[in-house]
Enzyme design. Structure first.
Site, PDB file in Angstrom:
ATOM      1  N   HIS A  89      14.775 -34.586 -76.779  1.00 41.20           N
ATOM      2  CA  HIS A  89      13.930 -33.389 -76.715  1.00 41.20           C
ATOM      3  C   HIS A  89      12.733 -33.509 -77.661  1.00 41.20           C
ATOM      4  O   HIS A  89      12.197 -32.491 -78.108  1.00 41.20           O
ATOM      5  CB  HIS A  89      14.728 -32.120 -77.022  1.00 41.20           C
ATOM      6  CG  HIS A  89      15.650 -31.720 -75.910  1.00 41.20           C
ATOM      7  ND1 HIS A  89      15.200 -31.296 -74.683  1.00 41.20           N
ATOM      8  CD2 HIS A  89      17.004 -31.702 -75.836  1.00 41.20           C
ATOM      9  CE1 HIS A  89      16.228 -31.024 -73.907  1.00 41.20           C
ATOM     10  NE2 HIS A  89      17.330 -31.266 -74.576  1.00 41.20           N
TER      11      HIS A  89
ATOM     12  N   ASP B 219       5.473 -36.514 -71.443  1.00 40.68           N
ATOM     13  CA  ASP B 219       6.460 -35.457 -71.678  1.00 40.68           C
ATOM     14  C   ASP B 219       5.864 -34.480 -72.689  1.00 40.68           C
ATOM     15  O   ASP B 219       5.159 -34.891 -73.622  1.00 40.68           O
ATOM     16  CB  ASP B 219       7.773 -36.022 -72.217  1.00 40.68           C
ATOM     17  CG  ASP B 219       8.838 -34.939 -72.355  1.00 40.68           C
ATOM     18  OD1 ASP B 219       9.444 -34.576 -71.335  1.00 40.68           O
ATOM     19  OD2 ASP B 219       9.037 -34.445 -73.476  1.00 40.68           O
TER      20      ASP B 219
ATOM     21  N   GLU C 248       6.591 -30.908 -75.196  1.00 36.75           N
ATOM     22  CA  GLU C 248       7.469 -29.902 -75.799  1.00 36.75           C
ATOM     23  C   GLU C 248       6.641 -28.633 -75.961  1.00 36.75           C
ATOM     24  O   GLU C 248       5.455 -28.699 -76.324  1.00 36.75           O
ATOM     25  CB  GLU C 248       8.010 -30.369 -77.151  1.00 36.75           C
ATOM     26  CG  GLU C 248       8.823 -31.660 -77.091  1.00 36.75           C
ATOM     27  CD  GLU C 248      10.023 -31.578 -76.175  1.00 36.75           C
ATOM     28  OE1 GLU C 248      10.560 -30.460 -76.006  1.00 36.75           O
ATOM     29  OE2 GLU C 248      10.427 -32.613 -75.625  1.00 36.75           O
TER      30      GLU C 248
ATOM     31  N   ASP D 127      11.433 -38.878 -75.100  1.00 38.72           N
ATOM     32  CA  ASP D 127      11.719 -38.532 -73.706  1.00 38.72           C
ATOM     33  C   ASP D 127      10.806 -39.295 -72.753  1.00 38.72           C
ATOM     34  O   ASP D 127      11.224 -39.687 -71.656  1.00 38.72           O
ATOM     35  CB  ASP D 127      11.558 -37.025 -73.496  1.00 38.72           C
ATOM     36  CG  ASP D 127      12.681 -36.230 -74.152  1.00 38.72           C
ATOM     37  OD1 ASP D 127      13.503 -36.851 -74.849  1.00 38.72           O
ATOM     38  OD2 ASP D 127      12.722 -34.999 -73.986  1.00 38.72           O
TER      39      ASP D 127
END
Length: 617
Positions: A170, A26, A28, A175
């Site tokens: 998040h 994942d 960001e 995540d």
């Protein structure tokens, strides 16, 4: 005897899902754009390596994006610019991450987003991309779960549905851990349907209708080259238009379930033929697509079909001109396009306010004066000078034309100064509304000024490296693509340029914005010219933006959009009402004491019987 599979030759070539190593990743980021001139950057990577239900390792690091993190992203993820200040850059992190993933299947929730950022980062930093197998848990969830069981396939919704041990926050590692639990739950579901190997899982994923399978032969005759494709229906009508780098591969995806959209499945089922136009490079393909969309308005395309439905702001042709919103302007000095009339009206009102152009709608003759028939209003008064004749009023019209053409930016500077003054006087809501209108107006003015600068050049020839020591060539006339070609490696480019110029389409500018060119076509060419490595081979006139163009406030407009998004998120979470609203003093702050004339003190009766002349009496 049937055809042998890889597992018949080597059992290890087709491992079971329990034997398959997955790396669930994942990311960001600072935004949603993975590539392009104004691309966003990765701020955090989190990954979990699993096999057979056991965690083999984890990978987690913050990444310095090399820029400030927008406030709306800070509010969403909690990652601030200070947190990534000492973090490693992506060029240092990416090789380690790819080594961590070696030999595994990459898994992500909405894998297109994460893989797009990783591939783009590898390309920008000259890191070889290993092309690992990829599995998307969004696609798997849509295939396995019914809409009644899972109305939403967001990670948070699936984590709640399957009782994941980690709640998505998040943040990348949290995540990724939640996605591991979702992956295991989905694999358990498909195991009950006879899917036990990764190859069987890949074959199970596409949700292909029998009608789609019957049409797969339509892609077999297409070339493996860039171009435009047109799906045609039973009456030879155009159903859908698209572009592709590899025509055969892209069109084939409509028949093998790679595109999960319901309307695309319906379109592929109706198609009876696929026409194509081979193109020299991506710019020519994009331009041809826009022209075909405008010509045919295919029912299954959603964008660029109806350019005549846009709105423009232009000055009326009368002795006392005013701004007017129209569908088809007849002059090149127009502002737009706008998708809605309300947006066009807001931009017109802001420009009129700070240029002195009248907003009253009375028709005034050449010998009339502005003012006698213009109603006086305290709220939103007409900004034009009162008792002015046509000659005096012409100065305001000249300022408005100079603003549109990029020759005078003083009205925009005055608008920004007024916004700052409103904020200093604590009128935050009024300042925010004016800020949003000013940002939208700056964006549309700046875009129009850039495109108008390109459309005024009779001929411009540009070249872009093709990545293999060759050149993609384009001849642009009055903002329209007139010719396109390629000079491969080893071929002198200038003779090719001369041949393309000699055979280029003649373009005669007509009335209206950009000389009649499609706005999206000129915008596409302008973006192509702005890409890294593009060179201007020659131009009949200088290619430059006006000296006082709205571009000098483009950064302010981008910051204003970020502030608006942050305000919306804070308002949605009910955290920012006191910070963003204008002050509303309480009764005690206004009068210094509760009640009226001290008649309604605490524990006193509501009717002051001893004071018949009081308010209640």
């Amino acid at each position: 005897m049937g055809q042998l599979s890889f597992s018949d030759v080597d059992p290890r070539a087709d491992p079971t899902l329990r034997e398959t190593t997955f790396v669930v990743v994942d990311l960001e980021t600072t935004g949603g754009r993975a590539s392009g001139d104004r691309h966003d950057a990765i701020t955090e990577i989190g990954a979990v390596k699993v096999r057979g239900g056991e965690v083999l390792g984890e990978f987690a690091t913050l990444v310095d994006p090399g820029r400030a993190i927008p406030p709306q992203i800070v509010a969403l993820t909690g990652i601030t610019s200070a947190m990534v200040y000492d973090a490693p850059r992506i060029e240092s992190v990416l090789p380690s991450f790819l080594e961590f993933c070696r030999g595994a299947v990459l898994v992500a929730h909405n894998a297109g987003f994460d893989m797009g950022f990783l591939r783009a980062a590898a390309e920008r930093n000259q890191v070889p991309w290993p092309k690992p197998p990829v599995l998307c848990t969004v696609a798997l969830a849509r295939r396995v779960l019914t809409r009644d069981e899972a109305p939403s396939v967001k990670l948070s919704a699936l984590a709640r549905l399957f009782g994941a041990s980690t709640t998505p926050t998040h943040r990348a590692l949290d995540d990724a851990r939640a996605t591991v639990d979702v992956l295991h739950a989905l694999i358990e579901r498909v195991g009950n349907q006879g899917v036990h190997t990764y190859a069987e899982l890949r074959a199970y994923l596409p949700d292909v209708t029998p009608a789609q399978r019957r049409k797969r032969h339509l892609a077999h005759s297409l070339p493996r080259s860039p171009g435009v494709y047109l799906f045609r229906g039973p009456s030879a009508e155009v159903l859908y238009v698209g572009t592709a780098v590899d025509l055969r591969r892209r069109v084939g995806q409509y028949f093998n379930g790679a595109d999960p959209r319901t309307r695309m499945k319906e379109m592929a089922s109706l198609a009876t033929a696929v026409d194509h136009v081979e193109c020299a490079h991506d710019l020519e393909a994009g331009v041809r697509e826009l022209r075909l969309l405008a010509a045919h308005a295919p029912p299954y395309n959603r964008r660029s079909k109806f350019p005549h439905r846009w709105w423009w702001v232009t000055l009326t042709d009368e002795p006392f001109p005013r701004f007017s919103t129209v569908r088809t302007p007849r002059t090149d000095s127009a502002v737009g396009p706008f998708r809605s009339r309300a947006d066009a009206f807001d931009a017109a009102a802001l420009m009129a306010r700070f240029t002195g152009v009248r907003t009253c709608t009375n028709r005034l003759g050449r010998k009339a004066f502005h003012g006698p028939t213009c109603p006086e209003r305290e709220v939103s008064p007409c900004p034009a000078v009162r008792d002015a004749d046509a000659q005096t009023y012409a100065a305001a019209v000249a300022d408005a034309r100079a603003l549109i053409d990029g020759r005078d930016g003083r009205p925009l500077a005055a608008a920004l100064s007024h916004i700052a003054d409103l904020a200093e006087r604590n009128r935050y809501e009024t300042a925010a509304r004016l800020r949003d209108h000013a940002a939208a107006t700056i964006d549309v003015l700046w875009r129009g000024q850039r495109l108008r600068a390109l459309s005024t050049i009779p001929e411009l020839v540009a070249a872009k490296p093709d990545g293999d020591r060759g050149w993609h060539l384009a001849v642009v006339r009055h903002g329209q693509l007139a010719s396109a070609g390629v000079a491969p490696r080893g071929v002198p480019p200038m003779p090719v340029v001369d041949a393309l110029t000699a055979a280029a389409q003649s373009v005669l500018p007509g009335p209206g914005p950009l000389g009649g060119a499609l706005v999206e076509e000129t915008a596409l060419i302008a973006r192509w010219l702005g890409q890294a490595g593009v060179r201007i081979v020659r131009a009949d006139a200088g290619y430059c933006s006006p000296i006082a163009a709205a571009g000098r406030w483009a950064h302010w407009a981008a910051t204003a959009r970020s502030a608006r998004l942050a305000a919306e998120q804070l308002s949605a979470s009910r955290l920012g009402s006191e910070l963003l609203g204008e002050p509303h003093p309480t009764r005690e702050q206004l009068f210094g004491r509760p009640g009226v004339d001290r008649l309604l003190r605490p524990r006193e009766t509501g009717l002051p019987r001893g004071n018949p002349l009081g308010v209640a009496g």
